[in-house]
Scaffold this active site. Structure first.
Site, mmCIF file in Angstrom:
data_model
loop_
_atom_site.group_PDB
_atom_site.id
_atom_site.type_symbol
_atom_site.label_atom_id
_atom_site.label_comp_id
_atom_site.label_asym_id
_atom_site.label_seq_id
_atom_site.Cartn_x
_atom_site.Cartn_y
_atom_site.Cartn_z
ATOM 1 N N ARG A 12 5.052 -1.284 -3.067
ATOM 2 C CA ARG A 12 4.806 -0.759 -4.421
ATOM 3 C C ARG A 12 6.117 -0.378 -5.104
ATOM 4 N NH1 ARG A 12 0.118 -3.012 -4.850
ATOM 5 N NH2 ARG A 12 -1.599 -1.913 -3.861
ATOM 6 N N LYS A 64 0.043 2.071 -8.108
ATOM 7 C CA LYS A 64 -1.285 1.581 -7.749
ATOM 8 C C LYS A 64 -1.658 2.010 -6.331
ATOM 9 C CE LYS A 64 -3.940 -2.656 -7.239
ATOM 10 N NZ LYS A 64 -3.883 -4.117 -7.251
#
Length: 90
Positions: free
Chosen positions: A41, A79
């Site tokens: 991420r 996310k």
């Protein structure tokens, strides 16, 4: 081959993971865990030519070498993780 520079994004995190060789016919080395997902991420939220780090990675880098320059990127939405304070390694 064409002489142009390659732009790379890098994401760093620190934490527990599981690693091993997976498969019989075509074995591959794989790593799994939340720390790996968070590093991914960091990379996907980075920009070309920059190193993007989680707070855990920034702490480890500071402990290893206090001469490296670390700048806060601020809090970003990640996310699957929510809001995270992240850093740039300059």
């Amino acid at each position: 081959p064409d002489g142009r520079a390659t732009a790379v994004r890098v994401g760093l995190n620190s934490g527990a993971l599981c690693a091993g060789v997976v498969g019989n016919d075509s074995p591959r080395f794989s790593i799994y865990g939340d720390a790996v997902n968070t590093a991914s991420r960091m990379e996907s939220n980075s920009v070309a030519g920059r190193i993007h780090m989680s707070q855990a990675a920034a702490r480890c880098v500071r402990q290893q070498d206090r001469t490296l320059v670390i700048a806060s990127r601020g809090v970003i939405q990640v996310k699957g993780k929510g809001d995270m304070k992240t850093y740039w390694l300059l």
